[in-house]
Design a protein around this motif. Structure first.
Motif, mmCIF file in Angstrom:
data_model
loop_
_atom_site.group_PDB
_atom_site.id
_atom_site.type_symbol
_atom_site.label_atom_id
_atom_site.label_comp_id
_atom_site.label_asym_id
_atom_site.label_seq_id
_atom_site.Cartn_x
_atom_site.Cartn_y
_atom_site.Cartn_z
ATOM 1 N N SER A 17 7.053 95.143 -3.656
ATOM 2 C CA SER A 17 6.370 94.017 -3.025
ATOM 3 C C SER A 17 7.333 92.862 -2.790
ATOM 4 O O SER A 17 8.318 92.705 -3.517
ATOM 5 C CB SER A 17 5.214 93.515 -3.906
ATOM 6 N N LEU A 18 7.034 92.086 -1.770
ATOM 7 C CA LEU A 18 7.743 90.848 -1.477
ATOM 8 C C LEU A 18 6.744 89.845 -0.925
ATOM 9 O O LEU A 18 5.745 90.245 -0.307
ATOM 10 C CB LEU A 18 8.847 91.052 -0.435
ATOM 11 N N THR A 19 7.046 88.576 -1.132
ATOM 12 C CA THR A 19 6.250 87.518 -0.521
ATOM 13 C C THR A 19 7.157 86.618 0.302
ATOM 14 O O THR A 19 8.126 86.066 -0.218
ATOM 15 C CB THR A 19 5.519 86.675 -1.571
ATOM 16 N N LEU A 20 6.854 86.509 1.582
ATOM 17 C CA LEU A 20 7.589 85.622 2.477
ATOM 18 C C LEU A 20 6.866 84.282 2.564
ATOM 19 O O LEU A 20 5.633 84.228 2.514
ATOM 20 C CB LEU A 20 7.692 86.229 3.872
ATOM 21 N N SER A 21 7.641 83.226 2.716
ATOM 22 C CA SER A 21 7.097 81.879 2.889
ATOM 23 C C SER A 21 7.705 81.254 4.137
ATOM 24 O O SER A 21 8.842 81.550 4.488
ATOM 25 C CB SER A 21 7.422 81.004 1.682
ATOM 26 N N PHE A 67 -0.597 94.206 3.609
ATOM 27 C CA PHE A 67 -0.077 92.850 3.777
ATOM 28 C C PHE A 67 -1.240 91.867 3.804
ATOM 29 O O PHE A 67 -2.319 92.172 4.310
ATOM 30 C CB PHE A 67 0.698 92.713 5.081
ATOM 31 N N THR A 68 -0.981 90.656 3.291
ATOM 32 C CA THR A 68 -1.969 89.589 3.319
ATOM 33 C C THR A 68 -1.309 88.292 3.775
ATOM 34 O O THR A 68 -0.315 87.865 3.179
ATOM 35 C CB THR A 68 -2.599 89.369 1.938
ATOM 36 N N VAL A 78 2.878 78.827 5.309
ATOM 37 C CA VAL A 78 2.175 80.086 5.507
ATOM 38 C C VAL A 78 2.929 81.160 4.729
ATOM 39 O O VAL A 78 4.155 81.118 4.620
ATOM 40 C CB VAL A 78 2.072 80.447 7.007
ATOM 41 N N TYR A 79 2.172 82.096 4.172
ATOM 42 C CA TYR A 79 2.735 83.148 3.343
ATOM 43 C C TYR A 79 2.414 84.518 3.923
ATOM 44 O O TYR A 79 1.429 84.704 4.626
ATOM 45 C CB TYR A 79 2.157 83.076 1.923
ATOM 46 N N LEU A 80 3.245 85.488 3.567
ATOM 47 C CA LEU A 80 2.952 86.883 3.866
ATOM 48 C C LEU A 80 3.241 87.680 2.593
ATOM 49 O O LEU A 80 4.394 87.875 2.224
ATOM 50 C CB LEU A 80 3.795 87.410 5.034
ATOM 51 N N GLN A 81 2.166 88.098 1.937
ATOM 52 C CA GLN A 81 2.288 88.949 0.756
ATOM 53 C C GLN A 81 2.353 90.396 1.238
ATOM 54 O O GLN A 81 1.432 90.862 1.920
ATOM 55 C CB GLN A 81 1.091 88.752 -0.171
ATOM 56 N N MET A 82 3.423 91.087 0.883
ATOM 57 C CA MET A 82 3.636 92.455 1.355
ATOM 58 C C MET A 82 3.680 93.390 0.151
ATOM 59 O O MET A 82 4.552 93.249 -0.715
ATOM 60 C CB MET A 82 4.948 92.544 2.146
ATOM 61 N N ASN A 83 2.734 94.310 0.109
ATOM 62 C CA ASN A 83 2.650 95.264 -0.994
ATOM 63 C C ASN A 83 2.875 96.683 -0.477
ATOM 64 O O ASN A 83 2.729 96.960 0.716
ATOM 65 C CB ASN A 83 1.278 95.175 -1.660
#
Length: 117
Positions: A17-21, A67-68, A78-83
């Motif tokens: 997983s990664l989270t982009l900001s 993804f969320t 804004v975020y993008l949570q990637m699982n």
């Protein structure tokens, strides 16, 4: 100067997983349509996810359920949570901000996401 600054990319193993900001230096952030796009080598840039000022979201079929996208209007972020990432998710991910009232379509510089198998 109006700008979008992404962070959070990196190298991750498949299944990780990664989270982009993305922080936007704009006024009235809450009225912007925010989105994440990605571009893999040799391919066109494609939409990953969008979120309206009201919080409505939409996703590409390829990332739905994994993804969320979310936003924090107080932080202009804004975020993008990637699982459950897979190698096909490897790309440069770009933040986008659109404001039709100001005729603005803004892009960040991109952040690299690499998923190893």
């Amino acid at each position: 100067q109006v700008q979008l600054v992404e962070s959070g990319g990196g190298l991750v193993q498949a299944g990780g997983s990664l989270t982009l900001s993305c922080v936007a230096s704009v006024t009235d952030f809450n009225i912007y349509l925010m989105g994440w796009y990605r571009q893999a080598p040799g391919q066109q840039r494609e939409l990953v996810a969008v979120i309206t000022g009201g919080g409505n979201t939409d996703y590409a079929d390829s990332v739905g359920g994994r993804f969320t996208i979310s936003r924090d209007d107080a932080e202009n972020t804004v975020y993008l949570q990637m699982n459950n990432l897979n190698p096909e998710d490897t790309a440069v991910y770009y933040c986008n901000a659109q404001n039709v009232f100001r005729n603005e379509n803004l892009w960040g510089q991109g952040t690299q996401v690499t998923v190893s198998s």
